[in-house]
Scaffold this active site. Structure first.
Site, PDB file in Angstrom:
ATOM      1  N   ASP A 193       0.886  -1.161   0.000  1.00 23.71           N
ATOM      2  CA  ASP A 193       0.000   0.000   0.000  1.00 23.71           C
ATOM      3  C   ASP A 193       0.927   1.214   0.000  1.00 23.71           C
ATOM      4  OD1 ASP A 193      -1.595   2.137   0.516  1.00 23.71           O
ATOM      5  OD2 ASP A 193      -2.493   1.338   2.350  1.00 23.71           O
ATOM      6  N   TYR A 212      -8.260  15.474  -5.428  1.00 22.91           N
ATOM      7  CA  TYR A 212      -7.389  14.990  -6.510  1.00 22.91           C
ATOM      8  C   TYR A 212      -6.506  16.129  -7.050  1.00 22.91           C
ATOM      9  CZ  TYR A 212      -6.176  12.497 -10.873  1.00 22.91           C
ATOM     10  OH  TYR A 212      -5.510  11.895 -11.914  1.00 22.91           O
ATOM     11  N   ILE A 250      -6.626   9.860 -20.558  1.00 20.88           N
ATOM     12  CA  ILE A 250      -6.024   8.671 -21.168  1.00 20.88           C
ATOM     13  C   ILE A 250      -7.000   7.512 -20.998  1.00 20.88           C
ATOM     14  CG2 ILE A 250      -3.976   7.169 -21.161  1.00 20.88           C
ATOM     15  CD1 ILE A 250      -3.372  10.195 -21.696  1.00 20.88           C
TER      16      ILE A 250
HETATM   17  P1  NAD Z   1      -5.776   2.983 -12.732  1.00 19.68           P
HETATM   18  O1  NAD Z   1      -6.873   3.084 -11.735  1.00 19.68           O
HETATM   19  O2  NAD Z   1      -6.018   2.232 -13.991  1.00 19.68           O
HETATM   20  O3  NAD Z   1      -4.460   2.401 -12.041  1.00 19.68           O
HETATM   21  C1  NAD Z   1      -4.007   2.896 -10.811  1.00 19.68           C
HETATM   22  C2  NAD Z   1      -2.916   2.014 -10.280  1.00 19.68           C
HETATM   23  O4  NAD Z   1      -2.589   2.460  -8.953  1.00 19.68           O
HETATM   24  C3  NAD Z   1      -3.330   0.548 -10.159  1.00 19.68           C
HETATM   25  O5  NAD Z   1      -2.240  -0.274 -10.506  1.00 19.68           O
HETATM   26  C4  NAD Z   1      -3.654   0.399  -8.680  1.00 19.68           C
HETATM   27  O6  NAD Z   1      -3.476  -0.908  -8.194  1.00 19.68           O
HETATM   28  C5  NAD Z   1      -2.614   1.347  -8.075  1.00 19.68           C
HETATM   29  N1  NAD Z   1      -2.961   1.760  -6.715  1.00 19.68           N
HETATM   30  C6  NAD Z   1      -4.060   2.439  -6.288  1.00 19.68           C
HETATM   31  N2  NAD Z   1      -4.011   2.589  -4.954  1.00 19.68           N
HETATM   32  C7  NAD Z   1      -2.869   2.008  -4.521  1.00 19.68           C
HETATM   33  C8  NAD Z   1      -2.264   1.840  -3.246  1.00 19.68           C
HETATM   34  N3  NAD Z   1      -2.810   2.320  -2.124  1.00 19.68           N
HETATM   35  N4  NAD Z   1      -1.080   1.167  -3.180  1.00 19.68           N
HETATM   36  C9  NAD Z   1      -0.506   0.674  -4.311  1.00 19.68           C
HETATM   37  N5  NAD Z   1      -1.020   0.817  -5.535  1.00 19.68           N
HETATM   38  C10 NAD Z   1      -2.189   1.470  -5.639  1.00 19.68           C
HETATM   39  O7  NAD Z   1      -5.365   4.490 -13.049  1.00 19.68           O
HETATM   40  P2  NAD Z   1      -4.630   5.108 -14.323  1.00 19.68           P
HETATM   41  O8  NAD Z   1      -5.658   5.785 -15.130  1.00 19.68           O
HETATM   42  O9  NAD Z   1      -3.722   4.138 -14.966  1.00 19.68           O
HETATM   43  O10 NAD Z   1      -3.784   6.271 -13.613  1.00 19.68           O
HETATM   44  C11 NAD Z   1      -2.411   6.145 -13.291  1.00 19.68           C
HETATM   45  C12 NAD Z   1      -1.912   7.491 -12.821  1.00 19.68           C
HETATM   46  O11 NAD Z   1      -2.104   8.465 -13.849  1.00 19.68           O
HETATM   47  C13 NAD Z   1      -2.659   8.007 -11.590  1.00 19.68           C
HETATM   48  O12 NAD Z   1      -1.762   8.657 -10.725  1.00 19.68           O
HETATM   49  C14 NAD Z   1      -3.643   9.004 -12.182  1.00 19.68           C
HETATM   50  O13 NAD Z   1      -3.998   9.984 -11.267  1.00 19.68           O
HETATM   51  C15 NAD Z   1      -2.833   9.555 -13.338  1.00 19.68           C
HETATM   52  N6  NAD Z   1      -3.651  10.134 -14.389  1.00 19.68           N
HETATM   53  C16 NAD Z   1      -4.519   9.361 -15.113  1.00 19.68           C
HETATM   54  C17 NAD Z   1      -5.268   9.963 -16.119  1.00 19.68           C
HETATM   55  C18 NAD Z   1      -6.209   9.171 -16.982  1.00 19.68           C
HETATM   56  O14 NAD Z   1      -6.859   9.775 -17.836  1.00 19.68           O
HETATM   57  N7  NAD Z   1      -6.321   7.871 -16.839  1.00 19.68           N
HETATM   58  C19 NAD Z   1      -5.149  11.336 -16.367  1.00 19.68           C
HETATM   59  C20 NAD Z   1      -4.264  12.084 -15.599  1.00 19.68           C
HETATM   60  C21 NAD Z   1      -3.509  11.468 -14.628  1.00 19.68           C
END
Ligand code: NAD
Length: 251
Positions: free
Chosen positions: A67, A159, A192
């Site tokens: 975590d 966020y 994304i």
């Molecule tokens: P996702 O939900 O698909 O993946 C998130 C990942 O974080 C997963 O592997 C999950 O297991 C892990 N995670 C969450 N809580 C956790 C914890 N307490 N300990 C360990 N691991 C943990 O999200 P995503 O869309 O792939 O986003 C990845 C990053 O990119 C994030 O930081 C998100 O804020 C950022 N982001 C995403 C987008 C988008 O459009 N998807 C846009 C801007 C920024």
């Protein structure tokens, strides 16, 4: 690409979405990769996928359950990863969550969880790697922020605060460690296509599309490709920066 061949790469939240895309991309390009996450089953699937894409059988891959919001656990697991790989060249702080609500309805737990997973995790993992990187006089830290950290968004005060916080953290740490050969940068993804954005409803998606000059969502590869650049020597004179990868949203 030979640029990241043999690099030892740690990726938090590497079991889904953007982090998974990065893990597979670095594996394909010859790096050793350890991903951190909470879901063991998904972790071992990604480790197998990395093995299939690897350039050589000598590349090392692993998943460690942690975590990332827990300080002691994060330090211990990051150290375990460095022991397994024999060091660290690249840290990508990617783990993140959303708990969207208007401030009036947001409770303390929504705030604490998002700040702890998104921002405290960056402190935890940077604490773990910064000393060995400074000693080696080389290292790349890449923090995955968001365009929301640049612009704000209703329903996302928690966020947005976490993602803006990452930017201030990045600029400050860059000023602390760049003279020792360690570069610290942020990527600010736009929207994304991942499980995080799949969860949006059609009205939300239509509203988002109006804000993107390229008129399409980004793909995980779009973020992974910028990570390759920031992890390689091509970016050796880039530090404390925020690179938006957003189809023109913040232009
Ligand atoms: P996702 O939900 O698909 O993946 C998130 C990942 O974080 C997963 O592997 C999950 O297991 C892990 N995670 C969450 N809580 C956790 C914890 N307490 N300990 C360990 N691991 C943990 O999200 P995503 O869309 O792939 O986003 C990845 C990053 O990119 C994030 O930081 C998100 O804020 C950022 N982001 C995403 C987008 C988008 O459009 N998807 C846009 C801007 C920024």
């Amino acid at each position: 690409m030979e640029l990241v061949k043999g690099k030892k790469v740690l990726i938090t939240g590497g079991t889904a979405g953007i982090g998974k895309g990065m893990a597979l991309t670095f594996a394909k390009n010859g790096s050793d990769v350890i991903i951190f996450g909470t879901n063991e089953e998904r972790g071992s699937v990604i480790v197998n996928e990395m093995r299939e894409l690897a350039q050589s059988e000598d590349q090392k891959f692993g998943f460690l359950k942690v975590d990332v919001s827990n300080y002691e656990e994060s330090l211990a697991k990051a150290q375990e990863a460095m022991d397994l790989l024999g060091g660290v060249d690249v840290l990508i702080n990617n783990a993140g969550i959303t708990r969207d609500k208007l401030l009036m309805k947001m409770d303390e737990e929504d705030w604490d969880q998002v700040l702890d997973v998104n921002l405290k995790s960056v402190f935890n993992f940077c604490k773990a790697v910064v000393r060995p990187m400074m000693k080696a006089r080389s290292g790349k830290i890449i923090n995955i922020s968001s365009v929301i950290g640049l612009t704000g968004n209703p329903g996302q005060v928690n966020y947005a605060a976490s993602k803006s916080g990452m930017i201030g953290f990045t600029q400050s740490l860059a000023k602390e460690v760049s003279s020792r050969g360690v570069c610290v940068n942020c990527i600010a993804p736009g929207f994304i296509q991942t499980p995080m954005t799949d969860a949006l409803n059609e009205t939300q998606k239509a509203a988002i599309m109006q804000k993107i000059p390229m008129q399409k969502l980004g793909q995980t590869e779009d973020i992974a490709n910028v990570c390759l650049f920031l992890a390689s020597k091509l970016s050796d004179y880039v530090t404390g920066e925020v690179i938006a990868v957003d189809g023109g949203m913040t232009a």
